[in-house]
Design a protein around this motif. Structure first.
Motif: not given
Lengths: 296, 296
Positions: A54-61, A127-133, A142-150
């Motif tokens: 699941l990609h970051h802001l401004a990212a494409n493949l 996005i991953a946090q919402v998907v898994v919930a 789940v691997i959560l990298a460079g991220t944080g909670p709501a």
């Protein structure tokens, strides 16, 4: 799941990995998700539980570090996609993380997948946090990298930092990721150059750039995420690996500590002299840790 | 004026041209303007009335097209400088064109010059109009390129276009000047690449990049210029050469027509299939026309 994935592979199903083992050359395919064509790349080791990126802001493949994604694809089926409105995917980017998560789930369902692992980086980690919930049974690890909670500390400042650093990049002729993803140490600067060079390894059939409209809409979604009330992460009992650099200017590293404190089954990896792009800078360590985590 | 300039040259005065004839290598010098050090480059043909170049939004010394500035320096003494707060110059960029013009006049005075020609591009053209109105006796001839009068059509949109195109450039890894300065035709794209390559010909002792703060302040000044009441250009009786591309997205080309209608002694040159950077794209024509104009 191995049998299912292997069958997909033999039958040429949408999720089946493309032949070849390098992110540099894996073809971009499309799949209808409702009325919208989503662009994706599926490759790597056939069988097993696929890892969806699941990609970051401004990212494409093309923003996935070849070392990270090839490293995981060496032993796992890997699927990366452009979410709605991003890169070569159709549709309009929604302005909430929750709607992006619904689109990610719709993509996974459309691919015929019934169990996946997730690797979400930055906005992708939200996005991953919402998907898994929302769909706990769909997700294994789940691997959560460079991220944080709501509502996480400092996430409301992503808009300002992103705009300012994008303007600065335009004024200096540099890639904004140099300052957004890496530290200003000599090592950080050198690692930034190496990362940005790696992102250019794929020279043919590159993805479409993200539009200014999509970028601005993603920033609005991130801002809402950064200012909304905290979710109860205690309900997410999945194994989670949290990783980041120790000095993240975009999603402050304290958010990674916060995640592992609140997720019941989480492990933390923090990389020294590294920023938001810590998992790319320390790709050797990250791949080793991620593979061990996914295979455990 | 020849005698004066020659004397300056012999005495090593601040305005004396540095030896050598290429923008690629001319040294950057500094001069105290009040309490502030201004960076400048002075070179070209000694003697005669010096041509002072006034730079555009976000530009430092390295943004002058070597073909244009070398072309004029072949027969003229040329002086380019970073205005207050820009590039290597000290101080804080003011947020009005009028204050920038006062700084430009202070620089010219500090250099010991008593008569100069001006070449102002875009924001530099706004500044040139104020300089010549405020100090008509200091100015002999004026070249106004890619520019327009106070309150000119569409100048209030420069902020939006500049931000949007800077973000787009950051997302695509391109120089924002590609879309801001050139047309989208095959010829325009090719000319953009050639221009951007020319700007990198100087590899040593390059100027400092403009800061985000300066960029934002310049945009505020431009916005005010674009929304303020028209000035009486009828009082400017100096010979003026107005030049632009036919399809300028930043300072719409109608402003060039407006200038020549309202300036009593103005000539117009419009370049086909060219945008805001028309004078750089059509540097051969521009240099020939400018030299003829300055020498007439």
């Amino acid at each position: 799941m191995n049998g299912h994935a292997s069958q997909n592979n033999r039958s040429g199903s949408p999720s089946a990995p493309s032949p070849g083992s390098s992110w540099r050359v894996v073809p971009t395919r499309t799949i209808a998700v409702g009325d919208t064509e989503f662009a994706y790349r599926s490759y790597g080791h056939p069988g097993g539980v696929p890892v969806v990126f699941l990609h970051h802001l401004a990212a494409n493949l093309d923003n996935w570090d070849p070392r990270v994604i090839d490293g995981i694809a060496a032993g796992h089926h890997v699927i990366a996609f452009d979410n709605r409105g991003v890169g070569a995917s159709g549709g309009t980017t929604p302005d909430t993380i929750e709607a992006m998560a619904a689109d990610a789930i719709a993509f996974i369902d459309a691919m015929g997948l019934t169990e996946v692992d997730l690797l979400g980086f930055s906005m992708g980690g939200f996005i991953a946090q919402v998907v898994v919930a929302e769909r706990p049974e769909l997700i294994r690890r789940v691997i959560l990298a460079g991220t944080g909670p709501a509502g996480g500390a400092g996430i409301d400042k992503v808009t300002r930092v992103s705009y300012s650093d994008s303007i600065k990049a335009a004024l200096t002729g540099k890639d904004p990721k140099q300052n957004l993803f890496f530290t200003r140490s000599a090592n950080g600067k050198s690692q930034a150059k190496a990362f940005i060079t790696r992102l250019k390894e794929r020279t043919e059939n590159r993805d479409k750039a993200v539009t200014v409209t999509t970028f601005r809409t993603q920033l609005r979604a991130i801002h809402k995420w950064g200012t909304q009330p905290p979710a109860d992460l205690g309900t997410i009992t999945h194994p989670v690996l949290v990783a980041n650099g120790e000095d993240d200017r975009m999603v402050p590293t304290s958010n990674s500590h916060d995640l592992v404190e609140r997720l019941p089954n989480a492990t933390l990896r923090i990389y020294q002299d590294a920023g938001h792009g810590g998992i790319f800078q320390e790709h050797r360590q990250l791949v080793a840790t991620a593979v061990e985590f996914l295979d455990s």
